[in-house]
Design a protein around this motif. Structure first.
Motif, PDB file in Angstrom:
ATOM      1  N   ARG B 119      -3.130 -10.052 -15.292  1.00  6.46           N
ATOM      2  CA  ARG B 119      -4.071 -11.159 -15.157  1.00  6.46           C
ATOM      3  C   ARG B 119      -4.859 -11.408 -16.439  1.00  6.46           C
ATOM      4  O   ARG B 119      -6.036 -11.734 -16.419  1.00  6.46           O
ATOM      5  CB  ARG B 119      -5.027 -10.903 -13.983  1.00  6.46           C
ATOM      6  N   SER B 120      -4.176 -11.242 -17.554  1.00  2.00           N
ATOM      7  CA  SER B 120      -4.835 -11.395 -18.847  1.00  2.00           C
ATOM      8  C   SER B 120      -5.057 -12.868 -19.164  1.00  2.00           C
ATOM      9  O   SER B 120      -4.175 -13.704 -18.969  1.00  2.00           O
ATOM     10  CB  SER B 120      -3.973 -10.757 -19.922  1.00  2.00           C
ATOM     11  N   LEU B 121      -6.249 -13.163 -19.670  1.00  2.00           N
ATOM     12  CA  LEU B 121      -6.569 -14.546 -20.018  1.00  2.00           C
ATOM     13  C   LEU B 121      -5.931 -14.924 -21.341  1.00  2.00           C
ATOM     14  O   LEU B 121      -5.833 -14.106 -22.250  1.00  2.00           O
ATOM     15  CB  LEU B 121      -8.087 -14.718 -20.142  1.00  2.00           C
ATOM     16  N   ARG B 123      -6.838 -16.348 -24.212  1.00  2.00           N
ATOM     17  CA  ARG B 123      -7.999 -16.739 -25.008  1.00  2.00           C
ATOM     18  C   ARG B 123      -7.638 -17.820 -26.031  1.00  2.00           C
ATOM     19  O   ARG B 123      -8.327 -18.821 -26.187  1.00  2.00           O
ATOM     20  CB  ARG B 123      -8.547 -15.520 -25.757  1.00  2.00           C
TER      21      ARG B 123
END
Lengths: 360, 260
Positions: B119-121, B123
């Motif tokens: 669930r990494s954003l 950026r």
């Protein structure tokens, strides 16, 4: 509405002079800042810097005073072992304090969970692994109750967790009948309960699995807080819950999930506690709530919510560990430790207030 | 106005205990226009706006977006339908960065395993889009997209909130008192932003007490009085004094304006 009756023209006379006005108002770049202001800005953008600097300075100071006795792999890893429990509970405390809450029940939840892990195994004959799961479940349930009371009933976190602290601690004594499960029995029949007390050596350095899990937990939570949407919401909820709600964050659900996770982490700390002290004792870890709040505050996390880094909490816990062990090795009265920690807490909050003025 | 209205409301009623805030209120917004909503304190304009933006559910009445009846139970649902609101308090989180704020509640996740399982954003993607939106609206005096919103000036914060609404509002943008807390120069900037947003084809509902601002940017003015729409006037045909007179009941509005 005074101006509306006089100004009949849609064009706004008074604004025409704006064309001649200075255009560099919006610039807020750094050239004309003093060194102090630059420092303030740096600390504002990296909240874990202050505790890290203090940690390094105190390591150097004790290293100079005590020499090799202090600067050995053994002593360094001993400090880690001593802060493992506070570090894990502090991680739970960090999550709650970031939402502008506070959790006074962390220590009680930790102890109750460890007692359940022990009693379920020895009183009911559950397989130890299942008892561990039950203990984790009870911790999460306590956190869930805290979260529901805070988020749905809108009760102040201080009051909810103050009550919960007493309730959980009393249940712990009533349920365990104040009975300690001896370390020998645990290692003979349910060694998994002591898993986090086992260690491995690299040279003179001694690492327990409790230390490893503490470091892994802090790293995992750092990732979650900084790199996932859930983590951003933790900060948004602590910062301004009303704004977070309007921006589309389900504040109620966030608070409940944060307190539940906090309870679960406390139960994990309870498991690690069995490893640390060997036995299951309902009177252990009495000061975990105060110690965790101390670590969080010295770690530069704002009690007003929304600001700070979980790394700061780890550094804060290590600072306390370094001071305790360093002063003990110097042979001073242990009261000096408390006195210095007290000073550090007040200085940390003062620095936090100063850093916040960047916004003004 | 041969076009169909994009957003309409008919017969909205909202009661709070014994107070009737909305009394069979009507509302029409046409594509690509700036509709100002004015009214005395307590006239029910904010209740009407809240009904449209999903913050309150009306007791009676019907709201249609592009002809389809809609019923919002939360501001989230209105946002998903393409109606974005810039609240008077801006709904920004001061300690979070500009990019984080713009994407709050609708973050972009990384593609592949990192995004799906961890669930990494993403950026980089969010910062790029945020920067693009801000420069599109001429707000690139903001140099660092990662600076916390609390380090911005009032006008810049308003700019971020407007940019967020303009970036995600696909159908309607609602602005509640966008210039109320700003200085002369910053108000000017925000009015330009509003005109920019219209130029990009989005219709805007502007709630304001500032008559000069309303008369300057609005295409039509909806005057709310005693819980319902009193009339809709064209700012070119009336003066500010007329508008205030209608709003406060000092003067009867003309018949053709009531029919509109």
């Amino acid at each position: 509405m005074g101006e509306t009756n006089t100004a009949a023209q849609p064009s706004q006379e008074f604004e025409k002079v704006l064309a001649d006005s200075s255009t560099d108002v919006a610039s807020f770049d750094a050239h004309d800042k003093t060194l102090l202001q630059k420092l303030q800005h740096f600390l504002h953008s990296s909240p874990a810097a202050v505790p890290l600097i203090v940690l390094v300075l105190s390591l150097i100071a004790f290293g100079v005073i005590l020499g090799g006795k202090f600067f050995s792999a053994f002593t360094m890893t001993l400090i880690l072992q001593q802060v493992a429990i506070v570090g894990i509970v502090g991680a739970a405390q960090t999550l709650v304090i970031l939402t502008a809450g506070i959790d006074l029940s962390v220590g009680a939840i930790m102890v109750l969970s460890s007692v359940i892990m022990g009693q379920f195994t020895f009183r009911y004959g559950f397989p130890p692994a299942l008892s561990v799961i039950c203990g984790l479940g009870v911790g999460a349930l306590c956190g869930y109750i805290n979260g529901t009371l805070v988020a749905r009933m809108k009760l102040p976190p201080f009051i909810v967790t103050l009550g919960m602290w007493q309730i959980v601690l009393a249940s712990n004594f009533l349920y365990s009948a104040n009975e300690t499960i001896r370390a020998q029995d645990i290692s003979a029949n349910a060694s998994i309960l002591q898993f986090f007390g086992q260690n491995f050596r690299i040279g003179n350095a001694v690492f327990t699995y409790g230390v490893v899990v503490m470091v892994l937990l802090v790293c995992l939570l750092w990732y979650v807080l900084n790199r996932t949407a859930w983590g951003r919401y933790v900060y948004a909820v602590g910062d301004d819950p009303e704004a977070a709600k309007l921006a589309g964050v389900n504040v109620t659900r966030m608070l409940i999930s944060i307190y539940t996770l906090s309870g679960l982490i406390c139960a994990l700390a309870g498991w690690a506690l069995i490893g640390r002290i060997g036995s299951v004792s309902p009177t252990a870890g009495q000061f975990a709530n105060i110690e965790s709040i101390t670590a969080v505050v010295i770690g530069g996390i704002s009690l007003f919510g929304g600001r700070g880094s979980i790394m700061g909490m780890l550094f804060g816990a290590l600072i306390v560990g370094v001071f305790s062990l360093g002063l003990r090795l110097m042979g001073t009265d242990p009261q000096w430790t408390y006195l210095l920690i007290g000073l550090l807490i007040i200085i940390a909050v003062a620095i936090d207030q100063w850093i916040r003025k960047v916004a003004a | 106005m041969a076009q169909e209205p994009i957003l309409t409301a008919r017969g909205l009623v909202k009661r709070y205990g014994r107070v009737t805030a909305l009394d069979r209120a009507d509302f029409d917004l046409y594509p690509g226009e700036i509709l100002a909503v004015i009214g005395d304190n307590g006239a029910g304009k904010s209740s009407m706006i809240k009904a449209i933006s999903g913050a309150v559910t009306p007791d009676e009445g019907e709201i249609r977006l592009e002809g389809k009846p809609i019923q919002f139970r939360s501001p989230m649902e209105a946002r998903q339908a393409g109606i974005e609101t810039v609240y008077q308090n801006l709904a920004l989180s001061p300690a979070l960065s500009i990019a984080d704020n713009m994407f709050l509640g609708r973050e972009i996740r990384k593609p592949g395993i990192m995004g799906k399982w961890f669930r990494s954003l993403d950026r980089a993607a969010m910062e790029k889009q945020a920067r693009a939106k801000l420069s599109e609206l001429g707000l690139m005096t903001i140099q660092n997209i990662n600076q916390a919103v609390e380090t911005l000036s009032g006008g810049q914060r308003q700019g971020v909130a407007v940019a967020r609404a303009a970036a995600f509002g696909s159908k309607v943008v609602i602005m509640d008192e966008p210039t109320a807390a700003l200085g002369v120069k910053e108000s000017r900037r925000v009015l330009e932003l509003i005109l920019d947003v219209r130029r990009r084809g989005l219709p805007i509902v502007l709630i304001s007490h500032n008559m000069p601002h309303v008369f300057e940017v609005a295409d039509r003015i909806h005057i709310h009085r005693l819980g319902r729409r009193l009339c809709v006037i064209n700012p070119k045909d009336y003066t500010m004094s007329d508008a205030v007179a209608f709003m406060t009941g000092a003067k009867e509005p003309p018949r053709e304006a009531i029919a509109a």
